[in-house]
Design an enzyme around this catalytic site. Structure first.
Site, PDB file in Angstrom:
ATOM      1  N   SER A   1      -3.753 -24.646  11.462  1.00  0.00           N
ATOM      2  CA  SER A   1      -3.782 -23.588  10.877  1.00  0.00           C
ATOM      3  C   SER A   1      -3.220 -22.325  11.523  1.00  0.00           C
ATOM      4  O   SER A   1      -2.745 -21.336  11.156  1.00  0.00           O
ATOM      5  CB  SER A   1      -5.005 -23.268  10.385  1.00  0.00           C
TER       6      SER A   1
ATOM      7  N   ASP B   1      -9.824 -13.459  12.113  1.00  0.00           N
ATOM      8  CA  ASP B   1     -10.719 -13.862  11.368  1.00  0.00           C
ATOM      9  C   ASP B   1     -12.028 -14.248  12.179  1.00  0.00           C
ATOM     10  O   ASP B   1     -12.695 -15.158  11.743  1.00  0.00           O
ATOM     11  CB  ASP B   1     -10.314 -14.547  10.145  1.00  0.00           C
TER      12      ASP B   1
ATOM     13  N   HIS C   1      -8.603 -17.284  14.011  1.00  0.00           N
ATOM     14  CA  HIS C   1      -7.020 -17.362  13.956  1.00  0.00           C
ATOM     15  C   HIS C   1      -6.874 -15.763  14.764  1.00  0.00           C
ATOM     16  O   HIS C   1      -7.448 -14.886  14.680  1.00  0.00           O
ATOM     17  CB  HIS C   1      -6.403 -17.312  12.766  1.00  0.00           C
TER      18      HIS C   1
END
Length: 382
Positions: free
Chosen positions: A45, A352, A355
């Site tokens: 991610s 967040d 990340h």
């Protein structure tokens, strides 16, 4: 207000130019532009530019919602950030278009592709199933799976002779990772603790080594292999852990033993890369540092234009009263009901709680290209 913001931006640029002089000079003079014909990116991610959403938007996914993508391009793209990722900034530095997700249909792959996908691990799913963690890990494309996706797309990169492919790959940069974060999350989020996660480490390192060897066999001649970030600095873990007072760094507020774990992984990774280099004397293998810049974001935030504060998510919601400062709530994560984003993500390094922000990724990317956030800069003046 606009004038004040303009002054602040100039001050930030000057501060970053001081600490990353090579990066600033290279960007201004365009020194790295034209260095590569293509980029190939593999990862999780931290580097997914839309593969998870390529087969259709699942509106249950937070990353399919604003404020993800609010800084760039103004709407959600599947990137787990407010904007561009490290690989996007790398493309900018080399004068290449942003890489399309490999699963996006009707795309042009003339300048490479992004195979990264959210949830990816270094190890394959059967490994976790054998340890009773099959229900915990969310593996949507392990490293070797992504390499197979790369092979499947080969006709889009070079479709005539082997010599043509060899020449194309030799003038491309392969970004391999980061891998390992999700592998370790499997035992950690299952409540098995660091002792169990340490047992995974040799297998994770070996899986990354195997992936590098396979890419070299396919023709890769320049690779950058990133390490993991300092786990103990991220709100998702800080919100989960209860540590004794002496378990936190006095200046950073990070959990020491989790950062030590990340540091050990990176030390093993660098040692593995050192062993690979003599086996492939015609290949350049670079270690990309995620760990040091995040630590610097914590200890010297003003040099990067970030606020001085405990680790805090820009986008999220307060959890318990005792841990409200982290702005991370597992029941109201970024993109979900109850969560909000800070006014200016460029003043935060954590997007967040899991990340990074576009601004943080930009500093890291330029540090890889020109130094100092790599064991050798990707771009080196002749």
């Amino acid at each position: 207000m606009g004038a004040v913001r303009g002054i602040l931006v100039v001050a930030v640029v000057l501060a970053v130019a001081t600490i990353l002089a090579g990066a600033a000079e290279g960007k201004v003079n365009g020194k790295a532009k034209g260095k590569y014909r293509a980029l190939f990116n593999f990862g999780d991610s931290l580097a997914d530019a839309g593969n998870l959403l390529a087969n259709g938007v699942d509106f249950r996914l937070a990353t399919a919602q604003l404020p993800y993508g609010q800084t760039f391009p103004g709407h959600p793209t599947g990137r787990c950030s407010d904007g561009r990722l490290v690989v996007d900034h790398l493309a900018d530095e080399f004068g290449l278009p942003l890489l399309p997700p490999s699963k996006l249909k009707n795309s042009s792959f003339a300048h490479g592709a992004n195979f990264a996908i959210t949830g990816a691990t270094a190890l394959d799913t059967p490994y976790f199933e054998a340890k009773g963690l099959g229900a915990v890990v969310w593996n949507s494309g392990a490293l070797l799976t992504q390499i197979q996706w790369f092979r499947d797309l080969k006709p889009f990169f070079c479709n005539s002779t082997k010599a043509e492919c060899d020449e194309f790959y030799a003038n491309s940069l392969f970004v391999v990772g980061e891998f390992g974060g999700n592998d370790y999350n499997a035992p950690l989020f299952a409540g098995k603790g660091l002792e169990e996660a340490y047992k995974f480490m040799p297998d994770v390192i070996q899986a990354i080594s195997d992936g590098i060897e396979q890419l070299i066999a396919e023709g890769a001649r320049e690779l950058i292999v990133p390490g993991v970030m300092p786990t103990g600095c991220f709100p998702v873990y800080l919100n989960m852990l209860d540590e004794p007072a002496d378990g936190y760094g006095p200046q950073s507020g990070c959990v020491r033993r989790y950062n030590t774990f990340s540091w050990v992984h990176n030390a093993h990774l660098k040692r593995m890369l050192e062993k690979l280099r003599p086996k492939h004397p015609n290949v350049r293998i670079i270690y990309g540092d995620y760990y040091t810049p995040v630590i610097q974001f914590m200890l010297q935030p003003e040099k990067f234009g970030f606020y001085k504060q405990l680790p805090r998510a820009c986008c999220g919601a307060p959890g318990s009263v005792a841990k409200a400062a982290y702005n991370f709530n597992v029941t109201a994560k970024c993109g979900e009901a109850g969560a909000t984003a800070c006014d200016d993500p460029s003043t935060h390094w954590s997007w967040d709680g899991i990340h990074l922000t576009e601004a943080a990724y930009g500093h890291i990317a330029r540090g890889w290209v020109y130094g100092p956030f790599a064991d050798q800069p990707i771009f080196q003046s002749s």
